[in-house]
Design a protein around this motif. Structure first.
Motif, PDB file in Angstrom:
ATOM      1  N   HIS A  92      19.975  -6.672  68.230  1.00  0.00           N
ATOM      2  CA  HIS A  92      19.309  -5.937  67.153  1.00  0.00           C
ATOM      3  C   HIS A  92      17.793  -6.085  67.228  1.00  0.00           C
ATOM      4  O   HIS A  92      17.063  -5.124  66.983  1.00  0.00           O
ATOM      5  N   ASP A  93      17.309  -7.291  67.594  1.00  0.00           N
ATOM      6  CA  ASP A  93      15.859  -7.490  67.742  1.00  0.00           C
ATOM      7  C   ASP A  93      15.271  -6.548  68.776  1.00  0.00           C
ATOM      8  O   ASP A  93      14.181  -6.008  68.587  1.00  0.00           O
ATOM      9  N   VAL A  95      16.286  -3.664  69.623  1.00  0.00           N
ATOM     10  CA  VAL A  95      16.192  -2.310  69.058  1.00  0.00           C
ATOM     11  C   VAL A  95      14.982  -2.232  68.124  1.00  0.00           C
ATOM     12  O   VAL A  95      14.161  -1.308  68.212  1.00  0.00           O
ATOM     13  N   VAL A  96      14.859  -3.236  67.247  1.00  0.00           N
ATOM     14  CA  VAL A  96      13.790  -3.232  66.252  1.00  0.00           C
ATOM     15  C   VAL A  96      12.413  -3.296  66.928  1.00  0.00           C
ATOM     16  O   VAL A  96      11.483  -2.604  66.536  1.00  0.00           O
ATOM     17  N   GLU A  98      11.795  -2.408  69.974  1.00  0.00           N
ATOM     18  CA  GLU A  98      11.746  -1.442  71.083  1.00  0.00           C
ATOM     19  C   GLU A  98      11.439  -2.142  72.412  1.00  0.00           C
ATOM     20  O   GLU A  98      10.664  -1.659  73.234  1.00  0.00           O
ATOM     21  N   ASP A 113      21.882   2.502  75.055  1.00  0.00           N
ATOM     22  CA  ASP A 113      21.052   3.179  74.063  1.00  0.00           C
ATOM     23  C   ASP A 113      20.995   2.320  72.813  1.00  0.00           C
ATOM     24  O   ASP A 113      21.696   1.312  72.699  1.00  0.00           O
ATOM     25  N   LYS A 115      22.094   3.017  69.901  1.00  0.00           N
ATOM     26  CA  LYS A 115      23.374   3.061  69.189  1.00  0.00           C
ATOM     27  C   LYS A 115      24.293   1.939  69.648  1.00  0.00           C
ATOM     28  O   LYS A 115      24.886   1.219  68.845  1.00  0.00           O
ATOM     29  N   VAL A 118      23.092  -1.478  68.434  1.00  0.00           N
ATOM     30  CA  VAL A 118      23.345  -1.709  67.007  1.00  0.00           C
ATOM     31  C   VAL A 118      24.824  -2.022  66.785  1.00  0.00           C
ATOM     32  O   VAL A 118      25.183  -3.019  66.151  1.00  0.00           O
ATOM     33  N   ALA A 152      18.710 -12.915  58.761  1.00  0.00           N
ATOM     34  CA  ALA A 152      18.428 -11.511  58.469  1.00  0.00           C
ATOM     35  C   ALA A 152      17.256 -11.392  57.498  1.00  0.00           C
ATOM     36  O   ALA A 152      16.397 -10.517  57.646  1.00  0.00           O
ATOM     37  N   GLU A 155      14.024 -11.877  59.336  1.00  0.00           N
ATOM     38  CA  GLU A 155      13.658 -10.718  60.170  1.00  0.00           C
ATOM     39  C   GLU A 155      13.024  -9.621  59.319  1.00  0.00           C
ATOM     40  O   GLU A 155      12.058  -8.983  59.717  1.00  0.00           O
ATOM     41  N   VAL A 156      13.624  -9.373  58.142  1.00  0.00           N
ATOM     42  CA  VAL A 156      13.071  -8.337  57.265  1.00  0.00           C
ATOM     43  C   VAL A 156      11.693  -8.768  56.765  1.00  0.00           C
ATOM     44  O   VAL A 156      10.748  -7.975  56.714  1.00  0.00           O
ATOM     45  N   LEU A 159       9.113  -8.177  59.225  1.00  0.00           N
ATOM     46  CA  LEU A 159       8.802  -6.754  59.304  1.00  0.00           C
ATOM     47  C   LEU A 159       7.719  -6.375  58.301  1.00  0.00           C
ATOM     48  O   LEU A 159       6.762  -5.668  58.633  1.00  0.00           O
ATOM     49  N   SER A 160       7.872  -6.857  57.051  1.00  0.00           N
ATOM     50  CA  SER A 160       6.915  -6.430  56.027  1.00  0.00           C
ATOM     51  C   SER A 160       5.664  -7.316  56.021  1.00  0.00           C
ATOM     52  O   SER A 160       4.592  -6.872  55.612  1.00  0.00           O
TER      53      SER A 160
END
Lengths: 333, 333
Positions: A92-93, A95-96, A98, A113, A115, A118, A152, A155-156, A159-160
Motif C-alpha cells: 500500500h505504501d 501505491v501511496v 507512487e 498495477d 489495483k 491495493v 494506519a 500513515e494517514v 499524509l496530512s
C-alpha cells in the motif's frame, strides 16, 4: 530501512540461531499466501516476500518468545502474521508514494498495477488476521490489532502532516511509531505474551521493540541527508525532494530565522525546489546542529532499547537483541 | 446495490424494529472512526459512513443475534465491525474502479485523493479487527477474518477474471461471494454464534446470508442490462462499458456461435466498443434467454434464503428476514 552494512551483523547471528523457527515461518508464509482461486495473489506476494528482506520482524517474535522459554508452536504463526502485515503495508505504501523501486527491484504497482497492489495488500491483511486468531490468545489479538490501527493512523497522519511546517517532534514520533515502531513493539510484546512471561518482562519487551523501531527510523531519516549512497542504498536528498518533514528538518525549522523559514516554506510546504536548494537545506541543518541532535536522539533511543533488555534474564538471545540495538545506530556513529 | 424502490420495504421495518440497537451501532461507529491524531480519518470516513447507506449488514447481525435470544451487548460491536469492513472495501473499490460517484455523491478518492482512500480504508480494517476482538469469541473472530480473506480474494479474482471469456458460472459465484455474500453470511452467522444458538440454527443463518447476498448481487448485475435508471439509480450498460463479465453475459457467451463469440471478444475481452454495441449485446442476451435465466437464478437464491429461514423458530424478525429475501428480487419479478 536497510541493515546491510557494517562488520558485525547481529541480524545474521539471530537468523542463524533461529534458523529452524525461521524455516517454519517461511514455510507457513508460502502456504498461507497461496490462493488457488486467484493466482494473481501469490504472484504479487511472492515478488515481495521472496525479494530477500531480512525478516527482522518475524525474528523479533521468535527471539522474544524463545528467550522467555516458549517451546512453540504459535510463535511461528505470530511471526508470519507480522511479516504479512509488514508486506501489506509495503504494497500500500508503494501505491501511496507512487514508488517505482523497492529493494532494488521494480515495485508491484509498477509490474502489475495499483489495483493489484491495493487488493493483494488487503488479502494479506486478512490472512494476517486469520493467522493471529489461531493461537487462541485474545491478548495477542488485542496487541496486534492495536498495532495495525496505529500503523494506519501513522500513515494517514504522515499524509496530512508532511507538508505542514508546524509539525513538531511529538507528531514526528507518532508518525514514526506508526511507520516502524508499532510493528516492532507488537512483535516483541506478542512474543512475550505467547510465552506467558511475567508482566514486567512483557513490558520490557514492548519497550525494547518500541525504542528499537524509533532508533531504526531516525537513523533512516538521518542517512537521507548524510548517507553514503553506495553503503546505504539510499540517495541523499530523497526525503527533501519528496517534501518529507523528518526529524533533522523539524529541528532546523524550530530554530529558523525569518529567511530560513521562508526557504523551508517554499521548498517543503509548497514544493517549489530549484537547483542548489538541497545543498542549502543541508547547510541549514549543519548551521543549527540539526544532524548532530538527530544522531544523539537515535543513540538515546538505542540506549533505551538496550536498557530495556538489561532488565530481562541473561541469555544468548538477549545479548543478540542488545547488539541489534547497537548495530542499528552503528551506521551513524 | 440499491434497495430504494418498491412498495413494501422490509429493511425499513427491520430498521424500526432494531432502532435502539442501530442507534447504539451508529454511536459506536462514530466513536471508533474518530482519531484525534489524524483528523483526515474521520473526515473521509464520515463522508461515506454518514452518506445514508441502509446499514443492511449491521442490521443482519442484530436481527440474527436477537432472533436467537441474545440480550446484547456485543451484537452492537459485531454490527459496527461489519459496517467498518464494508466501508473499507468501498473506499478501496472506488480507488480500484476509479469511481467518481457513490450514492449520488463524489467519491472520497475524488474529493481527497487515492492515497487517503487507501490508508483510511486500512485504518477502518484495523478498527474493525479491534472491535471484533472485544466480544472475546474466538469463533466469531474466525468467521469474520475468514470473511475478510474471502472478500479480498474475490476482488482480486474479479480483477483477473474480468476480461477472460472463459470465466464460467462457478468463478462468477466465487467472485459474487467475495463481493457481497461473504459479508452477509458472516453477519448472520456471527449473530447466531454470539447468541450461543444451536449449531443447526447457526448453519441456517449462514445459509440465509449467503443466499441473500448472492441473490442481491445477481439482481444488481441483471438490472445493469434491463433496469429503469430512474428507479434503480444505475445506468443501463455500465457493466458492459466497464467490460465486466457478469452472469447474463456469461450465460450468453456459453451459447454463442462463432460470430457472437467474436463480438464478445472484441467488446469485452479487448474493450473495443462502437456505437450500437450495447444494443447488440442486449439483443444477444435476449436471443439466448440469458436475462430470463439470470432472473430465474436470482429467484432460486432468494427461495433458498427463505427456505433457510423456515428452519428457524418462528418470530417477527424471522418474518422480516424472509420478506427481505422477497424484496431483494421484487425489483426484477
Amino acid at each position: 530501512m536497510s541493515l546491510d552494512e557494517a562488520a558485525t551483523k547481529p541480524h545474521e547471528e539471530l537468523a542463524a540461531t533461529l534458523a529452524d523457527g525461521m524455516e517454519a515461518v517461511n514455510l507457513l508464509i508460502r502456504e498461507r499466501m497461496a490462493s488457488e482461486n486467484a493466482p494473481r495473489i501469490p504472484e504479487v506476494t511472492a515478488h515481495l516476500v521472496e525479494a530477500g528482506g531480512k525478516r527482522l520482524r518475524p525474528m523479533l517474535v521468535l527471539a522474544a518468545a524463545r528467550m522467555c522459554g516458549y517451546p512453540g508452536p504459535y510463535d511461528v504463526h505470530l511471526a508470519a502474521t507480522v511479516e504479512f502485515i509488514h508486506t501489506a503495508t509495503l504494497l500500500h505504501d508503494d501505491v501511496v508514494d507512487e514508488s517505482r523501486q523497492r529493494r532494488g527491484r521494480p515495485t508491484a504497482n509498477l509490474l502489475w498495477d495499483n489495483k493489484s497492489s491495493v487488493l493483494v495488500g488487503d488479502y494479506l491483511f486478512a490472512r494476517a488476521f486469520q493467522l493471529m486468531v489461531e493461537p487462541g490468545s485474545l491478548r495477542v489479538l488485542s496487541i496486534l490489532s492495536n498495532a495495525a490501527a496505529t500503523i494506519a493512523e501513522g500513515e494517514v497522519l504522515q499524509l496530512s502532516a508532511a507538508q505542514d511546517l508546524r509539525t513538531g517532534e511529538d507528531t514526528y514520533l507518532r508518525i514514526v511509531r506508526g511507520k516502524t515502531a508499532a510493528l516492532f513493539s507488537a512483535a516483541t510484546e506478542a512474543g512475550g505474551v505467547i510465552a506467558g512471561a511475567p508482566e514486567a518482562q512483557v513490558q520490557a519487551l514492548f519497550d525494547y521493540g518500541d525504542a528499537l523501531g524509533i532508533a531504526f527510523q531516525i537513523v533512516d531519516d538521518l542517512l537521507d541527508y548524510q548517507g553514503d549512497a553506495s553503503a546505504t542504498g539510499k540517495n541523499v536528498g530523497d526525503d527533501f525532494r519528496e517534501r518529507k518533514l523528518t526529524l533533522p528538518v523539524i529541528k532546523a525549522v524550530a530554530q529558523a530565522d525569518e529567511a530560513e523559514r521562508a526557504f523551508w516554506q517554499r521548498t517543503i510546504e509548497k514544493g517549489r525546489q530549484d537547483e542548489g536548494d538541497l545543498e542549502h537545506a543541508i547547510s541549514l541543518l549543519h548551521k543549527h546542529d540539526a544532524l548532530d541532535a538527530t544522531r544523539q536522539d537515535a543513540l538515546d533511543w538505542a540506549a533505551r532499547a538496550r536498557a530495556a533488555m538489561d532488565t530481562l534474564p541473561d541469555s544468548e538471545l538477549r545479548r543478540m537483541l542488545s547488539d541489534l540495538a547497537d548495530y542499528v545506530v552503528a551506521r551513524i556513529n
